[in-house]
Design an enzyme around this catalytic site. Structure first.
Site, PDB file in Angstrom:
ATOM      1  N   ASN A   9       0.865  -1.188   0.000  1.00 22.26           N
ATOM      2  CA  ASN A   9       0.000   0.000   0.000  1.00 22.26           C
ATOM      3  C   ASN A   9       0.899   1.234   0.000  1.00 22.26           C
ATOM      4  O   ASN A   9       1.458   1.590   1.024  1.00 22.26           O
ATOM      5  CB  ASN A   9      -0.903  -0.024   1.237  1.00 22.26           C
ATOM      6  CG  ASN A   9      -1.732   1.253   1.377  1.00 22.26           C
ATOM      7  OD1 ASN A   9      -1.746   2.094   0.472  1.00 22.26           O
ATOM      8  ND2 ASN A   9      -2.409   1.406   2.494  1.00 22.26           N
ATOM      9  N   LYS A  11       0.031   4.213  -0.225  1.00 25.67           N
ATOM     10  CA  LYS A  11      -0.623   5.412   0.326  1.00 25.67           C
ATOM     11  C   LYS A  11      -0.375   6.585  -0.639  1.00 25.67           C
ATOM     12  O   LYS A  11      -0.303   6.363  -1.836  1.00 25.67           O
ATOM     13  CB  LYS A  11      -0.135   5.676   1.748  1.00 25.67           C
ATOM     14  CG  LYS A  11      -0.268   4.400   2.613  1.00 25.67           C
ATOM     15  CD  LYS A  11      -0.141   4.624   4.073  1.00 25.67           C
ATOM     16  CE  LYS A  11      -0.311   3.273   4.790  1.00 25.67           C
ATOM     17  NZ  LYS A  11      -0.285   3.393   6.239  1.00 25.67           N
ATOM     18  N   HIS A  95      -9.658   0.993   4.716  1.00 23.49           N
ATOM     19  CA  HIS A  95      -8.405   1.277   5.428  1.00 23.49           C
ATOM     20  C   HIS A  95      -8.704   2.235   6.586  1.00 23.49           C
ATOM     21  O   HIS A  95      -9.541   3.130   6.452  1.00 23.49           O
ATOM     22  CB  HIS A  95      -7.377   1.895   4.477  1.00 23.49           C
ATOM     23  CG  HIS A  95      -5.998   1.895   5.072  1.00 23.49           C
ATOM     24  ND1 HIS A  95      -5.606   2.815   6.009  1.00 23.49           N
ATOM     25  CD2 HIS A  95      -4.941   1.064   4.892  1.00 23.49           C
ATOM     26  CE1 HIS A  95      -4.357   2.544   6.366  1.00 23.49           C
ATOM     27  NE2 HIS A  95      -3.929   1.488   5.708  1.00 23.49           N
ATOM     28  N   GLU A  97      -7.189   4.690   7.644  1.00 19.43           N
ATOM     29  CA  GLU A  97      -6.999   6.113   7.321  1.00 19.43           C
ATOM     30  C   GLU A  97      -8.242   6.688   6.639  1.00 19.43           C
ATOM     31  O   GLU A  97      -8.539   7.874   6.776  1.00 19.43           O
ATOM     32  CB  GLU A  97      -5.732   6.273   6.460  1.00 19.43           C
ATOM     33  CG  GLU A  97      -4.488   6.065   7.305  1.00 19.43           C
ATOM     34  CD  GLU A  97      -3.276   5.540   6.562  1.00 19.43           C
ATOM     35  OE1 GLU A  97      -3.227   5.629   5.319  1.00 19.43           O
ATOM     36  OE2 GLU A  97      -2.362   5.026   7.246  1.00 19.43           O
ATOM     37  N   GLU A 167      -5.349  -4.852  10.439  1.00 17.63           N
ATOM     38  CA  GLU A 167      -4.368  -3.778  10.618  1.00 17.63           C
ATOM     39  C   GLU A 167      -4.660  -3.046  11.927  1.00 17.63           C
ATOM     40  O   GLU A 167      -5.488  -2.126  11.941  1.00 17.63           O
ATOM     41  CB  GLU A 167      -4.440  -2.789   9.453  1.00 17.63           C
ATOM     42  CG  GLU A 167      -4.044  -3.371   8.113  1.00 17.63           C
ATOM     43  CD  GLU A 167      -3.444  -2.306   7.194  1.00 17.63           C
ATOM     44  OE1 GLU A 167      -2.409  -2.597   6.595  1.00 17.63           O
ATOM     45  OE2 GLU A 167      -3.999  -1.198   7.099  1.00 17.63           O
ATOM     46  N   GLY A 173       2.444   2.504  10.694  1.00 22.29           N
ATOM     47  CA  GLY A 173       3.384   3.605  10.560  1.00 22.29           C
ATOM     48  C   GLY A 173       4.100   3.975  11.848  1.00 22.29           C
ATOM     49  O   GLY A 173       4.724   5.039  11.929  1.00 22.29           O
ATOM     50  N   SER A 212       3.388  -1.999  10.295  1.00 28.04           N
ATOM     51  CA  SER A 212       4.834  -2.046  10.547  1.00 28.04           C
ATOM     52  C   SER A 212       5.460  -3.391  10.195  1.00 28.04           C
ATOM     53  O   SER A 212       6.364  -3.863  10.879  1.00 28.04           O
ATOM     54  CB  SER A 212       5.141  -1.659  12.006  1.00 28.04           C
ATOM     55  OG  SER A 212       4.777  -0.304  12.239  1.00 28.04           O
TER      56      SER A 212
END
Ligand code: 13P
Length: 252
Positions: A9, A11, A95, A97, A167, A173, A212
């Protein structure tokens, strides 16, 4: 035996010039790991570039979001049919985000997953808890609720056309992945929950881990019984790291 999927991904990263070497290296490396599937989930404007560079390669490509609508007055959105026109195979939906920044509800995520499947794409449906939810002992309740919405929205008969991804938001991150025990517990619980609807679907569905993932922790995570691949953020921007995660998965 479930094939492992190594998904990158990107992003909101990339540039036409920078993507070139990355995509070429990933395609070349993926060809050396035939027991795995590879895909890169990239920003919309780079889809034609990926299509040109990755067609007939060992790495597929896809997008990071899709509209639940087929067409119409949805400014800024992109439909599954449009993504298919650019050769996409996968699309991320739900996701964290997007759930957090764009207020996407469980029902909307399920609707996007359905639109993706009906448009010929495989949605990679993300679930995961916040740190506060984990610390409150709510992890399995949260991911269970997120999964139930997808099972309900798709119907269990369509679930084999989707991939799940766990996730944990606190691991994204941050450099701090879930421990092997934490990840396996959630993955097994997700599979168990699917098995309440259909045992065969539960045994076959791929459940990726994301948060991560890097070369140094990939072997342990990818060796766990209910982990069927990785959804890789930061490390997918470096071809060597991304491919090393794949090599670890192939050995695990
Ligand atoms: P990182 O691998 O950078 O933690 O990102 C994980 C992720 O969000 C993939 O979708």
């Amino acid at each position: 035996m479930r094939t492992k999927l190594i998904a990158g991904n990107w992003k909101m990263h990339g540039s036409l010039a920078g993507n070139l070497a990355l995509l070429q290296s990933v395609a070349a490396g993926a060809a050396t790991l035939p027991t795995l599937s590879f895909t890169v989930l990239i920003p919309f404007p780079y889809l034609p570039q990926a299509q040109a560079l990755l067609a007939n390669s060992a790495c597929s490509w896809g997008a990071q979001d899709v509209s639940e609508a087929a067409s119409g007055a949805y400014t800024g959105e992109v439909s599954a049919a449009m993504l298919r026109e650019f050769g996409c195979q996968y699309v991320i939906v739900g996701h964290s985000e997007r759930r957090q920044r764009h207020g996407e509800s469980d029902a909307r995520v399920a609707a996007k997953a359905l639109a993706a499947i009906e448009g010929g794409l495989t949605p990679i449906v993300c679930v995961g808890e916040t740190l506060a939810e984990r610390e409150a002992g709510q992890t399995l309740a949260v991911v269970g609720r997120q999964l139930d919405a997808v099972i309900q929205g798709l119907g269990v008969q369509r679930l084999p056309h989707a991939v799940l991804a766990y996730e944990p938001i606190w691991a994204i991150g941050t450099g701090r992945s879930a421990s092997a025990q934490q990840a396996q517990e959630v993955h097994a619980a997700l599979r168990q929950r699917v098995s309440q609807s259909d045992l065969v679907v539960a045994a076959g569905i791929q459940i990726l881990y994301g948060g991560s993932v890097k070369p140094s922790n990939a072997l342990e995570l990818m060796g766990l019984p209910d982990i069927d691949g990785a959804l890789v953020g930061g490390a997918s921007l470096n071809a060597d790291d991304f491919l090393d995660i794949g090599r670890a998965a192939a050995r695990a």
